[in-house]
Design a protein around this motif. Structure first.
Motif, PDB file in Angstrom:
ATOM      1  N   PHE A   1       0.860  -1.177   0.000  1.00 32.92           N
ATOM      2  CA  PHE A   1       0.000   0.000   0.000  1.00 32.92           C
ATOM      3  C   PHE A   1       0.899   1.231   0.000  1.00 32.92           C
ATOM      4  CE2 PHE A   1      -4.655  -0.318   1.351  1.00 32.92           C
ATOM      5  CZ  PHE A   1      -4.826  -1.577   0.817  1.00 32.92           C
ATOM      6  N   VAL A   2       0.546   2.234  -0.784  1.00 30.93           N
ATOM      7  CA  VAL A   2       1.247   3.517  -0.751  1.00 30.93           C
ATOM      8  C   VAL A   2       0.223   4.589  -0.389  1.00 30.93           C
ATOM      9  CG1 VAL A   2       2.733   5.123  -2.006  1.00 30.93           C
ATOM     10  CG2 VAL A   2       2.718   2.705  -2.643  1.00 30.93           C
TER      11      VAL A   2
ATOM     12  N   GLU B   1       4.793   3.916   2.657  1.00 33.40           N
ATOM     13  CA  GLU B   1       4.330   2.645   2.106  1.00 33.40           C
ATOM     14  C   GLU B   1       4.582   1.523   3.077  1.00 33.40           C
ATOM     15  OE1 GLU B   1       6.819   2.980  -1.595  1.00 33.40           O
ATOM     16  OE2 GLU B   1       7.414   0.942  -1.031  1.00 33.40           O
ATOM     17  N   PHE B   2       3.746   0.483   2.995  1.00 34.16           N
ATOM     18  CA  PHE B   2       3.877  -0.670   3.879  1.00 34.16           C
ATOM     19  C   PHE B   2       3.325  -1.896   3.152  1.00 34.16           C
ATOM     20  CE2 PHE B   2       0.426   2.216   4.948  1.00 34.16           C
ATOM     21  CZ  PHE B   2      -0.699   1.444   4.752  1.00 34.16           C
ATOM     22  N   PRO B   3       3.744  -3.096   3.566  1.00 33.74           N
ATOM     23  CA  PRO B   3       3.299  -4.296   2.861  1.00 33.74           C
ATOM     24  C   PRO B   3       1.797  -4.531   3.041  1.00 33.74           C
ATOM     25  CG  PRO B   3       5.089  -4.807   4.403  1.00 33.74           C
ATOM     26  CD  PRO B   3       4.689  -3.396   4.652  1.00 33.74           C
ATOM     27  N   THR B   4       1.178  -5.125   2.022  1.00 34.18           N
ATOM     28  CA  THR B   4      -0.232  -5.464   2.089  1.00 34.18           C
ATOM     29  C   THR B   4      -0.399  -6.732   2.915  1.00 34.18           C
ATOM     30  OG1 THR B   4      -0.543  -4.508  -0.094  1.00 34.18           O
ATOM     31  CG2 THR B   4      -2.284  -5.975   0.703  1.00 34.18           C
ATOM     32  N   GLY B   5      -1.087  -6.616   4.053  1.00 33.54           N
ATOM     33  CA  GLY B   5      -1.377  -7.779   4.879  1.00 33.54           C
ATOM     34  C   GLY B   5      -2.854  -8.100   4.817  1.00 33.54           C
ATOM     35  N   ALA B   6      -3.420  -8.510   5.949  1.00 30.68           N
ATOM     36  CA  ALA B   6      -4.856  -8.781   5.999  1.00 30.68           C
ATOM     37  C   ALA B   6      -5.609  -7.463   5.839  1.00 30.68           C
ATOM     38  CB  ALA B   6      -5.211  -9.436   7.325  1.00 30.68           C
ATOM     39  N   PRO B   7      -6.817  -7.494   5.243  1.00 24.87           N
ATOM     40  CA  PRO B   7      -7.526  -6.249   4.930  1.00 24.87           C
ATOM     41  C   PRO B   7      -7.716  -5.339   6.132  1.00 24.87           C
ATOM     42  CG  PRO B   7      -8.616  -8.100   3.875  1.00 24.87           C
ATOM     43  CD  PRO B   7      -7.532  -8.677   4.719  1.00 24.87           C
ATOM     44  N   GLU B   8      -8.203  -5.882   7.246  1.00 24.84           N
ATOM     45  CA  GLU B   8      -8.549  -5.014   8.372  1.00 24.84           C
ATOM     46  C   GLU B   8      -7.335  -4.224   8.863  1.00 24.84           C
ATOM     47  OE1 GLU B   8     -10.624  -5.680  12.656  1.00 24.84           O
ATOM     48  OE2 GLU B   8     -11.219  -7.045  11.046  1.00 24.84           O
ATOM     49  N   GLU B   9      -6.227  -4.920   9.103  1.00 22.43           N
ATOM     50  CA  GLU B   9      -5.034  -4.236   9.625  1.00 22.43           C
ATOM     51  C   GLU B   9      -4.440  -3.277   8.586  1.00 22.43           C
ATOM     52  OE1 GLU B   9      -4.293  -8.379  10.230  1.00 22.43           O
ATOM     53  OE2 GLU B   9      -6.246  -7.495  10.670  1.00 22.43           O
ATOM     54  N   THR B  10      -4.457  -3.703   7.332  1.00 16.03           N
ATOM     55  CA  THR B  10      -3.829  -2.875   6.300  1.00 16.03           C
ATOM     56  C   THR B  10      -4.608  -1.568   6.098  1.00 16.03           C
ATOM     57  OG1 THR B  10      -3.148  -4.925   5.231  1.00 16.03           O
ATOM     58  CG2 THR B  10      -2.885  -2.914   3.959  1.00 16.03           C
ATOM     59  N   ILE B  11      -5.926  -1.673   6.059  1.00 18.05           N
ATOM     60  CA  ILE B  11      -6.742  -0.464   5.889  1.00 18.05           C
ATOM     61  C   ILE B  11      -6.575   0.437   7.114  1.00 18.05           C
ATOM     62  CG2 ILE B  11      -9.091   0.441   5.586  1.00 18.05           C
ATOM     63  CD1 ILE B  11      -9.733  -2.223   4.091  1.00 18.05           C
ATOM     64  N   ALA B  12      -6.515  -0.174   8.308  1.00 19.02           N
ATOM     65  CA  ALA B  12      -6.321   0.608   9.541  1.00 19.02           C
ATOM     66  C   ALA B  12      -4.991   1.366   9.495  1.00 19.02           C
ATOM     67  CB  ALA B  12      -6.371  -0.316  10.748  1.00 19.02           C
ATOM     68  N   GLN B  13      -3.966   0.735   8.955  1.00 16.46           N
ATOM     69  CA  GLN B  13      -2.654   1.384   8.830  1.00 16.46           C
ATOM     70  C   GLN B  13      -2.745   2.618   7.920  1.00 16.46           C
ATOM     71  OE1 GLN B  13       0.041  -1.888   8.044  1.00 16.46           O
ATOM     72  NE2 GLN B  13       1.827  -0.588   8.413  1.00 16.46           N
ATOM     73  N   ALA B  14      -3.496   2.484   6.837  1.00 17.15           N
ATOM     74  CA  ALA B  14      -3.672   3.617   5.921  1.00 17.15           C
ATOM     75  C   ALA B  14      -4.426   4.748   6.622  1.00 17.15           C
ATOM     76  CB  ALA B  14      -4.419   3.169   4.661  1.00 17.15           C
ATOM     77  N   VAL B  15      -5.465   4.399   7.350  1.00 20.70           N
ATOM     78  CA  VAL B  15      -6.255   5.403   8.067  1.00 20.70           C
ATOM     79  C   VAL B  15      -5.377   6.141   9.083  1.00 20.70           C
ATOM     80  CG1 VAL B  15      -8.119   5.665   9.768  1.00 20.70           C
ATOM     81  CG2 VAL B  15      -8.492   4.301   7.686  1.00 20.70           C
ATOM     82  N   GLU B  16      -4.525   5.394   9.787  1.00 15.09           N
ATOM     83  CA  GLU B  16      -3.632   6.003  10.776  1.00 15.09           C
ATOM     84  C   GLU B  16      -2.696   7.036  10.155  1.00 15.09           C
ATOM     85  OE1 GLU B  16      -3.695   6.137  14.066  1.00 15.09           O
ATOM     86  OE2 GLU B  16      -5.555   5.081  13.614  1.00 15.09           O
ATOM     87  N   PHE B  17      -2.228   6.740   8.940  1.00 13.84           N
ATOM     88  CA  PHE B  17      -1.348   7.691   8.243  1.00 13.84           C
ATOM     89  C   PHE B  17      -2.025   9.056   8.133  1.00 13.84           C
ATOM     90  CE2 PHE B  17      -0.383   9.751   4.137  1.00 13.84           C
ATOM     91  CZ  PHE B  17       0.970  10.014   4.296  1.00 13.84           C
ATOM     92  N   PHE B  18      -3.313   9.056   7.759  1.00 18.33           N
ATOM     93  CA  PHE B  18      -4.011  10.336   7.572  1.00 18.33           C
ATOM     94  C   PHE B  18      -4.390  10.981   8.903  1.00 18.33           C
ATOM     95  CE2 PHE B  18      -4.745   8.086   3.536  1.00 18.33           C
ATOM     96  CZ  PHE B  18      -4.149   9.003   2.699  1.00 18.33           C
ATOM     97  N   ARG B  19      -4.702  10.155   9.891  1.00 16.91           N
ATOM     98  CA  ARG B  19      -5.081  10.716  11.195  1.00 16.91           C
ATOM     99  C   ARG B  19      -3.899  11.405  11.870  1.00 16.91           C
ATOM    100  NH1 ARG B  19      -8.890   5.909  13.408  1.00 16.91           N
ATOM    101  NH2 ARG B  19     -10.855   6.702  12.574  1.00 16.91           N
TER     102      ARG B  19
END
Ligand SMILES: [Zn+2]
Length: 312
Positions: free
Chosen positions: A14-15, A29-47
């Protein structure tokens, strides 16, 4: 232009980016893992930083971007089983409380090249990436082309000379479609080594140029293109460009003026920058952009009244 977010959702990574474009965007950017954790990681970047007014998502596919569909914003029938039927756009939208634009990674990259790269100012072009797969996005008459879903330009059929190239192709769905004979994995399977280890002047490159030229001629005859922008790892091989141009001119044989055939400019950031451009257009669609969109009519195919409620 307001401050915007972009997420490029790839099969392996994910970038995320926040900013207004290539000049000021901050990336992670970070590796694509399971959907829930990966999407949460993206959300954290913006928060964790100054708020954005909208987020664009450029996703691997297939995706559902029909506004009337109950699964609008989902990744649908992907071979990556953990991600099948994942509500990617809706989850981001609810978590951040901003408007979200959603499209394929290649369509987003096409928009980025249109806004900041090799296709600036054009009305009709395709952007095609040739790497682990082959995918294309088309802008026609100043609008991103979607049709029923989105283009799958890499899966067209092309004429084959099986004496010259007995390789059966490796597309799991079609065998020897264009992607099945001309993607980086196809090159490696045919020649027994990865593309970057095949020397200049090798027969591999003449064959590759011929296959890509056949694809370009089909797209040009169908879509009436001003330009073809080629990106992706395979196109790092500079000798492909003159070979492709020569072959396209031969195949069109004076019937049509060949499109310009040029290299993509934005490289590996094209997808996430395109996501930012999609976010900008999302604001314009809803009439909220303070200074209007710089993207022309992009996205105006999607009337506000038809958008699903969670994307308001
Ligand atoms: Zn295929």
């Amino acid at each position: 232009m307001p401050r915007l977010g972009g997420i490029e959702a790839g099969g392996t990574k994910f970038v995320c980016a926040a900013g207004r474009g290539p000049e000021d965007a901050e990336f992670t950017e970070f590796p694509t893992g399971a959907p829930e954790e990966t999407i949460a990681q993206a959300v954290e970047f913006f928060r964790g930083r100054e708020p954005v007014e909208a987020v664009g998502i450029a996703s691997f596919g297939p995706i559902d971007r029909r506004p009337e569909s109950p699964t609008y914003g989902y990744i649908t029938s992907t071979p990556k089983s953990r991600w099948r039927n994942t509500d990617l756009a809706g989850t981001v939208c609810r978590a951040l409380g901003v408007r979200v634009a959603f499209d394929t990674d290649v369509n987003a990259a096409a928009v980025a090249e249109w806004r900041w790269g090799s296709a600036r100012g054009l009305h009709s072009f395709v952007y095609v990436t040739i790497g682990t797969g082959i995918g294309g996005g088309a802008v026609i008459d100043g609008r991103l082309l979607h049709g029923r879903m989105h283009s799958e330009m890499g899966h067209i059929r092309i004429p084959r000379d099986r004496v010259r190239d007995p390789f059966p192709g490796n597309c799991p769905y079609h065998g020897d479609c264009l992607e099945g004979v001309a993607s980086a994995p196809a090159i490696e399977a045919r020649w027994g080594k990865p593309a970057h280890l095949i020397p200049d002047g090798h027969a591999a490159w003449a064959l590759e140029a011929d296959y890509l030229a056949l694809g370009i001629v089909s797209w040009a005859c169908t879509l009436s293109l001003e330009r073809v922008v080629l990106g992706g790892g395979v196109m790092q091989r500079g000798e492909l460009f003159p070979k492709i141009r020569e072959r396209v001119a031969q195949l069109l044989n004076g019937y049509l003026e060949p499109p310009d055939i040029v290299a993509a400019e934005l490289g590996r950031r094209a997808g996430v920058l395109g996501a930012i451009a999609l976010a900008a257009d999302r604001l314009r669609t809803f009439g909220l952009a303070p200074h209007g969109s710089e993207l022309g009519q992009l996205g105006s195919d999607e009337p506000a009244s038809a958008a699903s409620p969670e994307f308001k």
